[in-house]
Design a protein around this motif. Structure first.
Motif, mmCIF file in Angstrom:
data_model
loop_
_atom_site.group_PDB
_atom_site.id
_atom_site.type_symbol
_atom_site.label_atom_id
_atom_site.label_comp_id
_atom_site.label_asym_id
_atom_site.label_seq_id
_atom_site.Cartn_x
_atom_site.Cartn_y
_atom_site.Cartn_z
ATOM 1 N N ARG A 146 0.824 -1.216 0.000
ATOM 2 C CA ARG A 146 0.000 0.000 0.000
ATOM 3 C C ARG A 146 0.853 1.259 0.000
ATOM 4 O O ARG A 146 0.610 2.207 -0.759
ATOM 5 C CB ARG A 146 -0.947 0.000 1.203
ATOM 6 C CG ARG A 146 -1.920 1.173 1.201
ATOM 7 C CD ARG A 146 -2.718 1.206 2.485
ATOM 8 N NE ARG A 146 -3.565 0.038 2.639
ATOM 9 C CZ ARG A 146 -4.788 -0.055 2.114
ATOM 10 N NH1 ARG A 146 -5.278 0.930 1.385
ATOM 11 N NH2 ARG A 146 -5.506 -1.127 2.313
ATOM 12 N N ARG A 147 1.892 1.257 0.836
ATOM 13 C CA ARG A 147 2.714 2.456 0.951
ATOM 14 C C ARG A 147 3.473 2.729 -0.360
ATOM 15 O O ARG A 147 3.500 3.861 -0.853
ATOM 16 C CB ARG A 147 3.707 2.317 2.101
ATOM 17 C CG ARG A 147 4.631 3.522 2.274
ATOM 18 C CD ARG A 147 5.632 3.281 3.383
ATOM 19 N NE ARG A 147 4.978 3.215 4.675
ATOM 20 C CZ ARG A 147 4.727 4.273 5.437
ATOM 21 N NH1 ARG A 147 5.078 5.480 5.032
ATOM 22 N NH2 ARG A 147 4.140 4.131 6.607
ATOM 23 N N GLU A 150 0.723 2.643 -3.731
ATOM 24 C CA GLU A 150 -0.394 3.589 -3.715
ATOM 25 C C GLU A 150 -0.002 4.934 -3.112
ATOM 26 O O GLU A 150 -0.169 5.972 -3.750
ATOM 27 C CB GLU A 150 -1.571 2.975 -2.955
ATOM 28 C CG GLU A 150 -2.082 1.682 -3.594
ATOM 29 C CD GLU A 150 -3.210 1.047 -2.805
ATOM 30 O OE1 GLU A 150 -3.761 1.722 -1.905
ATOM 31 O OE2 GLU A 150 -3.554 -0.124 -3.068
ATOM 32 N N ASP A 151 0.523 4.934 -1.881
ATOM 33 C CA ASP A 151 0.843 6.201 -1.231
ATOM 34 C C ASP A 151 1.993 6.924 -1.935
ATOM 35 O O ASP A 151 1.907 8.127 -2.211
ATOM 36 C CB ASP A 151 1.198 5.973 0.240
ATOM 37 C CG ASP A 151 0.039 5.399 1.036
ATOM 38 O OD1 ASP A 151 -1.096 5.424 0.500
ATOM 39 O OD2 ASP A 151 0.255 4.923 2.161
ATOM 40 N N GLU A 152 3.090 6.192 -2.211
ATOM 41 C CA GLU A 152 4.255 6.814 -2.840
ATOM 42 C C GLU A 152 4.243 6.668 -4.356
ATOM 43 O O GLU A 152 5.019 7.342 -5.047
ATOM 44 C CB GLU A 152 5.536 6.217 -2.271
ATOM 45 C CG GLU A 152 5.690 6.450 -0.774
ATOM 46 C CD GLU A 152 7.000 5.912 -0.230
ATOM 47 O OE1 GLU A 152 7.942 5.699 -1.024
ATOM 48 O OE2 GLU A 152 7.083 5.707 0.994
#
Length: 591
Positions: A146-147, A150-152
């Motif tokens: 996710r990190r 998606e986030d980064e």
């Protein structure tokens, strides 16, 4: 090089696919998808053991397994429903997990390095070791998914290229035929050449220049100058590219045609000991490149503290919350039990095992970020960083040093491979839960195929021989000696050469930015060129030059040339292991 991928990444769009809602509802978790992925992964695992021990290269297999999975599933679908886009993706996810097991189990670095030091772990311990580290790698990838994705929004270009290929295969009727026509033909030709060479002895391993050709007073044959009769080496050249191929030859020229005659002429080294001496500057170049690539990533360490929170806390709810608790309570303890069982055979006590595991997640996170940004997974680099730490904590314990590095590099290999697959699945609208389960399911099959293949090849050809040079293992072994013992006992003058190689590796990697990256030689390839027999480097370079020329003269043929290279690698690797089995069983005599 030994960093975990060879396949070139095509120019792809960065925009996510517009996935229709109906696509997500199509068949995905099917028996045929899992079986096809397992079969392709088994072939990939055998290939990675063979090519890794010969050259230090291993293939992630994302693009290749997607291509072959589509063809296999389409053939099966003639009597039933045609395969869905998500079935093809699940097959490649399974295959990549199976195929990464040689790296996770340390069969390309840690295990052969220990064997060269007289500390051969048992096959059962190696299998348990690989299952434990592979499981941790998959879990780390799930926790970072996710990190990072998606986030980064890190690109992970191989994952993007895989998704693009799967989409094209399911929308363009000619895409599969265009890419596989050369693959099957080159695979058959490659297998025939290997049979005539290794089983019948009708083709020599290499055509060396005659002794009458002198290089600095030494016969060219004693320096192993020539061309190898190996379709696999030509195939590797077609995948690694012209810059790497030329860098390999340049490293071979510097080492075998430059340093070697001077060393013998001055009496520093006997002609039969040149390989041991040249190993030092070669490793220096490779380690220097690793240091340069790791330093910029140290800044990202503070941001990794919260990367595991989503797994245990179930951030996001739904399946991830349930799976997170199930994984923490069930899968993690099983992985730790496997590691504890296998650790004594690797010379790791409880305290040192805990310390290595404590380093694993942050360093796997470093490796994953590097993979996402550059598409190169520096597994060897984070392993060597671990060696430095254990050289300080436990000086003089060579086996412990190598084994500890294997914990980190083994888990990192599956972390990067799994994230490539997660990226492809994310862009295709695949189920994260099903990909995660497919990756876990592939681990046992990978161990069942890769471990016997390794021991079969080693028992037939030996380690550190021209047939199996094991360059990655040599690199781990030398670095363990340096970090644990210092410079004592090194061959005369080799310490200075090692230092110069280290500095040159750092400098080349540091200045190879932007425009310079295309014109400067690869430090890793230079070092590998000093370690490999020169005829291997020349053959790889020939494959790279041929592919480059075809691409320039006929750009539309570039994908076909890459498929030809893949076929050559698969054909020689698969038949090479089969021949080793027949020799071991006494069915045939060595050619």
């Amino acid at each position: 090089m030994s960093e975990g991928r060879m396949e070139p990444v095509e120019e792809v769009s960065r925009a996510p696919f517009q996935v229709m809602a109906s696509v997500a509802a199509r068949a995905e978790w099917t028996t045929r998808a899992l079986v096809m992925g397992g079969a392709l992964g088994a072939l990939l695992a055998v290939t990675n053991v063979y090519t890794g021990l010969k050259t230090g290269f291993w293939e992630s297999g994302c693009v290749l397994s997607a291509l072959l999975a589509f063809g296999g599933l389409s053939a099966l679908g003639r009597r039933s429903a045609p395969p869905s886009l998500l079935e093809t993706n699940l097959s490649q996810t399974t295959a990549v997990s199976v195929g990464a097991m040689p790296a996770s189990a340390g069969l390309l670095g840690t295990v052969p390095a220990l064997a060269l030091m007289g500390m051969q772990p048992s096959s059962g311990a190696v299998a348990a070791w690989g299952l434990g580290l592979g499981t941790l790698g998959v879990l780390f990838a799930f926790a970072l998914r996710r990190r990072l994705l998606e986030d980064e929004a890190l690109p992970f270009p191989t994952g993007v290229a895989t998704a693009e290929l799967i989409s094209a295969l399911h929308t363009v009727d000619s895409a599969y035929a265009t890419r596989t026509r050369g693959l099957w033909r080159s695979g058959l030709v490659s297998a025939l050449v290997v049979w005539l060479k290794d089983a019948r002895g009708l083709i020599p391993p290499a055509s060396l220049l005659p002794a009458t050709v002198r290089v600095g007073g030494l016969g060219a044959d004693s320096l192993m100058l020539g061309v190898g009769w190996s379709p696999m080496l030509l195939g590797i050249g077609s995948l690694v590219g012209l810059q790497t191929g030329l860098s390999l030859v340049l490293g071979g020229l510097l080492g075998w045609c430059g340093l070697a005659p001077w060393l013998v002429h001055t009496g520093r080294v006997a002609a039969g000991d040149l390989s041991s001496w040249l190993l030092l500057p070669g490793v220096g170049l490779m380690v220097g490149a690793s240091i340069a690539s790791l330093l910029p990533l140290v800044r990202s360490l503070p941001s990794m503290v919260g990367d595991m929170r989503g797994l245990g806390a179930g951030r996001g709810g739904g399946w991830e919350s349930t799976a997170g608790r199930w994984v923490i309570r069930g899968v993690v303890p099983l992985a730790l039990v496997a590691l504890v069982w296998g650790a004594p055979s690797f010379g790791l006590g409880p305290v040192h095992l805990v310390l290595a595991l404590a380093l694993a997640f942050p360093l796997c996170s470093v490796c994953a970020r590097a993979t996402g940004q550059s598409d190169l997974a520096p597994m060897s680099s984070v392993g060597q960083l671990t060696q430095v730490g254990f050289g300080v904590v436990a000086p003089g314990q060579l086996g412990l040093n190598v084994a500890a590095s294997g914990v980190v590099s083994g888990a990192a290999s599956h972390t990067s491979a799994s994230l490539w697959s997660f990226q492809a699945g994310r862009r295709l609208g695949a189920s994260v839960s099903r990909q995660f389960l497919a990756q876990l399911a592939g681990l046992s099959l990978g161990a069942a195929v890769a471990v016997p293949s390794f021991f079969l090849l080693v028992s037939t050809h030996g380690l550190g021989t021209p047939a199996l040079p094991a360059p990655t293992a040599q690199q781990f072994k030398v670095f363990a000696e340096l970090t644990s013992r210092g410079l004592e006992g090194l061959p005369p003058g080799s310490a200075r050469a090692l230092g110069l190689g280290l500095v040159l590796g750092v400098v080349l990697s540091a200045v190879a930015r932007a425009r310079l990256a295309r014109v400067l030689p690869s430090a890793v390839a230079l070092g590998l060129g000093m370690i490999l027999p020169p005829f291997m480097s020349v053959t790889i370079c020939l494959g790279a030059v041929l592919t480059f020329a075809v691409g320039r003269l006929k750009p539309s043929a570039a994908p076909s040339m890459q498929a030809v290279g893949m076929g050559a690698i698969l054909g020689e690797s698969a038949l090479g292991v089969l021949i080793a089995a027949l020799i071991s069983l006494g069915v045939i005599a060595p050619g």
